[in-house]
Scaffold this motif. Structure first.
Motif, mmCIF file in Angstrom:
data_model
loop_
_atom_site.group_PDB
_atom_site.id
_atom_site.type_symbol
_atom_site.label_atom_id
_atom_site.label_comp_id
_atom_site.label_asym_id
_atom_site.label_seq_id
_atom_site.Cartn_x
_atom_site.Cartn_y
_atom_site.Cartn_z
ATOM 1 N N VAL A 56 -7.954 0.271 -5.415
ATOM 2 C CA VAL A 56 -7.660 1.643 -5.674
ATOM 3 C C VAL A 56 -8.796 2.414 -6.252
ATOM 4 O O VAL A 56 -9.508 1.903 -7.102
ATOM 5 C CB VAL A 56 -6.299 1.988 -6.628
ATOM 6 N N ARG A 116 0.806 -1.269 -0.143
ATOM 7 C CA ARG A 116 0.024 0.081 0.020
ATOM 8 C C ARG A 116 0.848 1.335 0.154
ATOM 9 O O ARG A 116 0.676 2.126 -0.574
ATOM 10 C CB ARG A 116 -0.923 0.004 1.382
ATOM 11 N N ILE A 129 -5.734 4.753 -1.756
ATOM 12 C CA ILE A 129 -5.436 3.513 -1.715
ATOM 13 C C ILE A 129 -6.427 2.765 -0.476
ATOM 14 O O ILE A 129 -6.478 3.217 0.291
ATOM 15 C CB ILE A 129 -3.951 3.172 -1.171
#
Length: 310
Positions: A186, A150, A172
């Motif tokens: 996303v 991430r 994210i």
């Protein structure tokens, strides 16, 4: 904000010692949006609140009360929009913040309820058992890789993936481990699309930045084009060698009178009707070929002519 030549690579200023968390263009863009949202909320909510309050109070008192309610709602909206870039940073670090708070408060609670040797024993068991058991250790490492990915994707979006005019980055969303690696969702902001990530070289850059073998980008929802999914491949689970347990169930010695499968024909058939030598095939006279169907002029009762679609 100081110039780029007066800052270190980590964002520290050489003069004032400040840290640049949000870039100046992004801060100005969100401040402008917050100002517009404040006045719109003040006008709409204040007018509605004044209209409702005027039925129960004096019109002047109702208008003042509606203005106060609209100003309060507008201030809340202004604060949320201005603080959104900082809240987004907290969102990206939310798992780490939660684990840190759990570790600190959990250790304090453990120290208050048990002696020191008991606390150390509990910590050793909590840390040592997952490290010693293989499946648990691999599961924990898979979740750690999700946290790492991430942050690597966030750096990729900030470094070389095109952003919109206001400079806002995609959001994210959570990630989960897969047998081949990780899967991350996303949410793209206006100005970005899936094609921006599918450009030549972008996927390879994502794979390099995530320390992975391959990255595949695809849509995650048929309804929302902004929701995409990134499948990060680190290993090939189908290419691993798996020892099959089936040979262990096959007996080593097969008896002579072992039953055969019903589908196998018995040996030594006595078929008097079948000749020993195959009969010679005689060439038959070739039949005359039929002529091809010639199109007919007859039409169906409703006027449909099949020759139109021949």
């Amino acid at each position: 904000m100081s110039k780029s030549s007066q800052r270190s690579p980590f964002g520290w200023s050489n003069r004032g010692g400040s840290v640049t968390v949000i870039e100046a263009p992004v801060a100005r863009s969100y401040r402008r949006r917050a100002t517009i949202a404040f006045w719109v909320t003040l006008g709409v909510v204040g007018l509605l609140a004044a209209t409702v309050a005027s039925h129960y109070l004096h019109p002047i008192v109702g208008a003042l009360l509606g203005g106060l309610i609209g100003a309060a709602c507008g201030a809340v909206v202004f604060a949320l929009i201005v603080a959104w870039p900082v809240l987004r940073v907290f969102w990206h670090w939310l798992p780490e913040i939660g684990l840190g708070l759990f570790g600190v408060y959990g250790w304090n609670a453990l120290m208050q309820s048990t002696p020191l040797w008991g606390s150390l024993l509990v910590v050793a068991l909590v840390v040592g058992l997952p490290a010693a058991i293989g499946p648990v250790r691999r599961r924990v490492m898979a979740f750690i890789w999700c946290l790492v990915v991430r942050h690597r994707l966030r750096l990729c979006f900030a470094a070389f993936i095109a952003t919109n005019r206001s400079g806002s980055l995609p959001l994210i969303l959570p990630a989960k481990p897969t047998p081949a690696g990780e899967r991350v969702w996303v949410w793209l902001r206006p100005g970005l699309s899936l094609r921006d990530l599918e450009q030549d070289g972008q996927v390879q850059k994502l794979a390099v930045a995530c320390w992975a073998n391959e990255v595949r980008v695809m849509r995650a929802s048929r309804r929302y084009a902004a929701l995409i999914r990134l499948d990060i491949t680190r290993r090939e689970p189908l290419a691993a060698t798996i020892v099959s347990p089936l040979p262990d169930h096959v007996p080593t010695e097969v008896p002579a009178n072992a039953p055969t499968s019903p589908g196998m024909p018995p040996v030594g058939l006595d078929l008097p009707d079948v000749p020993d030598t195959p009969a010679t095939l005689t060439a038959e006279t070739p039949r005359p070929r039929r002529p091809r169907n010639t199109p007919t002029t007859a039409t169906s009762p409703n006027g449909f002519d099949p020759s139109d679609y021949a």
